[in-house]
Scaffold this active site. Structure first.
Site, short mmCIF file in Angstrom:
data_model
loop_
_atom_site.label_atom_id
_atom_site.label_comp_id
_atom_site.label_asym_id
_atom_site.label_seq_id
_atom_site.Cartn_x
_atom_site.Cartn_y
_atom_site.Cartn_z
N ASN A 74 3.66 4.33 -10.37
CA ASN A 74 2.43 4.34 -11.14
C ASN A 74 1.17 4.44 -10.29
O ASN A 74 0.18 5.05 -10.72
CB ASN A 74 2.36 3.07 -12.00
N ASP A 87 0.86 -1.18 0.00
CA ASP A 87 0.00 0.00 0.00
C ASP A 87 0.90 1.24 0.00
O ASP A 87 1.58 1.51 0.99
CB ASP A 87 -0.90 0.00 1.24
N VAL A 88 0.93 1.97 -1.11
CA VAL A 88 1.86 3.10 -1.20
C VAL A 88 1.43 4.28 -0.33
O VAL A 88 2.18 5.25 -0.21
CB VAL A 88 2.07 3.57 -2.66
N TYR A 121 -6.68 15.53 -7.41
CA TYR A 121 -5.93 14.79 -8.43
C TYR A 121 -5.03 15.75 -9.21
O TYR A 121 -3.84 15.48 -9.43
CB TYR A 121 -6.91 14.09 -9.36
N LYS A 142 -0.86 15.74 -9.37
CA LYS A 142 -0.17 15.46 -10.63
C LYS A 142 0.72 16.62 -11.06
O LYS A 142 1.79 16.41 -11.65
CB LYS A 142 -1.18 15.09 -11.72
#
Length: 266
Positions: free
Chosen positions: A101, A74-75, A169, A173
């Site tokens: 990713n 789990d990142v 998001y 990013k």
């Protein structure tokens, strides 16, 4: 006669196995990248939250003659990331590639209505997770012989142009683009390359909503169905970036469905 410097520039020594870590390897872009890397000779450490999906990726890789090691991870959990890279050290003793990713989004919601807990969950997964994975990878890459390696971050076309109602998001990013540049700058004296792939509308389970029904919200306020592309193209793009010697780097690459609304979006 080859020197350590020659080997650093070329990547790993010719007789050393190439080892990659791919996060979010159980589905979608992560799975496509893992399979493409296996096809080119990498042993791929498959990291992701769902063991059953990692097992599916491993089976698909084995069917094409690839080698992999599923490691449930789990990142968003620093301890889980530390355990992942400890496994890499123990099993392989080196790391040639990290593909950062794994990521999540949110439902479309006005910025002022976005719950703080949701914001933090996206930041933990999309930004802090890749940062911690990069830290672990860099420690290995600096210490190994021959030294060096490559980190590829999955950005998004949202790292350039946001979609409506996607503050968390979009912000993460954009931050990944800054992280990519910083790793590329700080890593270059240690033969560590860093690049970013920005992907638009790959056909994965997460983009199903784009292709069916009313489609997705546009900046005009309308909704529309958008074109998608085969996710395998993204895997091949990652594999190309990974194939370069360490004296060359793709800093940013955009791979997108040609007919999606992006250039001149809106």
């Amino acid at each position: 006669m080859s020197t350590d410097s020659d080997q650093n520039r070329a990547g790993t020594a010719s007789d050393a196995p190439k080892v990659a870590v791919v996060t979010g390897a159980g589905t979608g872009i992560g799975r496509a990248a893992a399979l493409a890397l296996m096809e080119t000779g990498y042993t791929v450490v498959l990291a992701g939250r769902r063991p059953e999906m990692l097992a599916e990726t491993a089976a698909l890789g084995a069917a094409i003659g690839g080698n992999s090691l599923p490691v449930p991870t789990d990142v968003a959990d620093p301890a889980s990331i530390a355990a992942l890279f400890a496994t890499v050290r123990e099993r392989f003793g080196r790391l040639d590639l990290l593909f950062n990713n794994a990521g999540i989004g949110t439902a479309a919601v006005p910025l002022e209505d976005l719950p703080l807990a949701t914001w933090r969950a996206v930041v933990d997964t999309n930004l802090t997770g890749p940062f911690l994975c990069a830290q672990e990878a860099i420690r290995i890459m600096k210490a190994q012989t021959p030294r060096g390696g490559r980190i590829i971050n999955n950005g998004s076309i949202s790292a350039h142009t946001p979609r409506p109602l996607a503050a968390a998001y979009t912000a993460t990013k954009h931050a990944i683009s800054g992280l990519t540049k910083q790793i590329a700058l700080d890593g270059r004296q240690f033969d560590i390359c860093c690049g970013q792939i920005d992907i638009g509308n790959a056909a994965t389970p997460l983009t199903e909503r784009m292709a069916y029904g009313q489609g997705v919200l546009q900046p005009s306020g309308d909704t529309m169905v958008e074109a998608r592309m085969d996710v395998a193209h993204t895997g091949r793009a990652v594999a190309y970036m990974a194939s370069l010697p360490l004296d060359a780097n793709v800093l940013f690459m955009t791979v997108m469905a040609n007919q999606m609304p992006f250039v001149g979006r809106g």
